[in-house]
Design an enzyme around this catalytic site. Structure first.
Site, PDB file in Angstrom:
ATOM      1  N   ASP A  55       0.828  -1.213   0.000  1.00  0.00           N
ATOM      2  CA  ASP A  55       0.000   0.000   0.000  1.00  0.00           C
ATOM      3  C   ASP A  55       0.863   1.264   0.000  1.00  0.00           C
ATOM      4  O   ASP A  55       0.453   2.295  -0.528  1.00  0.00           O
ATOM      5  CB  ASP A  55      -0.973   0.002   1.188  1.00  0.00           C
ATOM      6  N   GLU A  96       0.483  10.922   5.052  1.00  0.00           N
ATOM      7  CA  GLU A  96       0.201   9.489   4.909  1.00  0.00           C
ATOM      8  C   GLU A  96       1.475   8.722   4.526  1.00  0.00           C
ATOM      9  O   GLU A  96       1.748   7.642   5.045  1.00  0.00           O
ATOM     10  CB  GLU A  96      -0.886   9.287   3.844  1.00  0.00           C
ATOM     11  N   GLU A 148     -11.134   6.300  -2.014  1.00  0.00           N
ATOM     12  CA  GLU A 148     -11.068   6.720  -0.601  1.00  0.00           C
ATOM     13  C   GLU A 148     -12.177   6.053   0.210  1.00  0.00           C
ATOM     14  O   GLU A 148     -11.952   5.607   1.344  1.00  0.00           O
ATOM     15  CB  GLU A 148     -11.191   8.254  -0.498  1.00  0.00           C
ATOM     16  N   GLU A 218      -9.749  -3.147  -5.904  1.00  0.00           N
ATOM     17  CA  GLU A 218      -9.649  -3.180  -4.434  1.00  0.00           C
ATOM     18  C   GLU A 218      -9.749  -4.624  -3.936  1.00  0.00           C
ATOM     19  O   GLU A 218      -8.995  -5.026  -3.056  1.00  0.00           O
ATOM     20  CB  GLU A 218     -10.745  -2.316  -3.788  1.00  0.00           C
TER      21      GLU A 218
HETATM   22  C1  LIG Z   1      -5.401   0.100  -2.379  1.00  0.00           C
HETATM   23  C2  LIG Z   1      -5.797   1.370  -1.709  1.00  0.00           C
HETATM   24  N1  LIG Z   1      -7.042   1.885  -1.897  1.00  0.00           N
HETATM   25  C3  LIG Z   1      -7.378   3.059  -1.255  1.00  0.00           C
HETATM   26  C4  LIG Z   1      -6.504   3.700  -0.455  1.00  0.00           C
HETATM   27  C5  LIG Z   1      -6.952   4.985   0.257  1.00  0.00           C
HETATM   28  N2  LIG Z   1      -6.249   6.097  -0.260  1.00  0.00           N
HETATM   29  C6  LIG Z   1      -5.265   3.157  -0.295  1.00  0.00           C
HETATM   30  N3  LIG Z   1      -4.353   3.718   0.520  1.00  0.00           N
HETATM   31  N4  LIG Z   1      -4.903   1.976  -0.908  1.00  0.00           N
END
Ligand SMILES: Cc1ncc(CN)c(N)n1
Length: 229
Positions: A55, A96, A148, A218
């Site tokens: 991520d 972040e 998001e 996702e």
């Molecule tokens: C895979 C993924 N999807 C959504 C987000 C949220 N920004 C993230 N950090 N990573």
């Protein structure tokens, strides 16, 4: 378009109408076994570490996409508040990225050696394609909101009543599951709905396809985290 009329009739907005139409996929993305395992405390920490490292790479690729949405808001929206909401989101990405670095340190993960896995590469490819100038603002903002919102809904579920999320993962869940992030996602959804109301049939089709692609990627991203254990 018939769907648009139905959404207006029910006063729910186009995005909510699409989430209801594609409920199974939406549930797959927001109630994935990986998320359920965090919530019930049975999560495999190796899967969590894989997710964290992958991520981090995703968020780095998300920055230029977010910047492209910001540019579209400036050029294509007649409402100044759109740009301010998105700017807030872009600015928060700096923090972040630092959070990912800190968290990786805590878990003993070296981020400089992380290689993106196929599902991550594919998802970043989608972000890149949505960054193109010819992608309409209504399409880009729909995808931005959906990306998001999936995290907000997923991680908020890990903090809800009856959750047994391990203490050491609570901060991660708070990051996306907190109320402020929830309000931010609601603002993005309102912006998307307003622009979809004015969109052509072609744009609507493209926005729905973008939403479906986000939800599918996702699910693949969560699958990837579990599979590599
Ligand atoms: C895979 C993924 N999807 C959504 C987000 C949220 N920004 C993230 N950090 N990573």
């Amino acid at each position: 378009m018939e769907e648009k009329l139905k959404a207006e009739e029910k006063k729910i907005g186009m995005t909510e109408a699409w989430l209801r139409k594609h409920r199974l996929l939406h549930t797959g993305a927001t109630r994935h076994p990986f998320i359920l395992s965090i919530r019930d405390g049975t999560v495999d920490i190796a899967a969590f570490k894989t997710w964290l490292a992958q991520d981090y790479l995703f968020v780095r690729a998300f920055v230029p996409f977010a910047a492209s949405v910001l540019i579209k808001a400036y050029k294509e929206s007649d409402d100044n508040t759109d740009m301010e909401v998105i700017l807030g989101g872009v600015a928060a990405l700096k923090d972040e990225i630092s959070w990912f670095k800190n968290e990786a340190n805590k878990w003993g993960i070296s981020l400089s050696n992380v290689v993106p896995q196929k599902p991550n590469k594919n998802y970043c490819g989608l972000l890149d394609s949505l960054t193109r100038p010819e992608v309409e603002y209504s399409v880009a903002i729909t995808a931005f909101w959906a990306i998001e919102a999936v995290y907000q809904e997923s991680f908020a579920h890990c903090l809800g009543e009856g959750s047994q999320t391990p203490q050491e993962l609570k901060e991660t869940c708070e990051r996306w599951g907190n109320e402020g992030f929830g309000r931010y996602c609601q603002s993005l959804q309102n912006i998307a709905n307003l622009h979809l109301q004015k969109a052509s049939d072609d744009e609507l089709k493209n926005a729905e396809v973008a939403l479906l692609s986000v939800l599918e990627h996702e699910v693949e991203f969560w699958n990837m985290s579990c599979a590599s254990v």
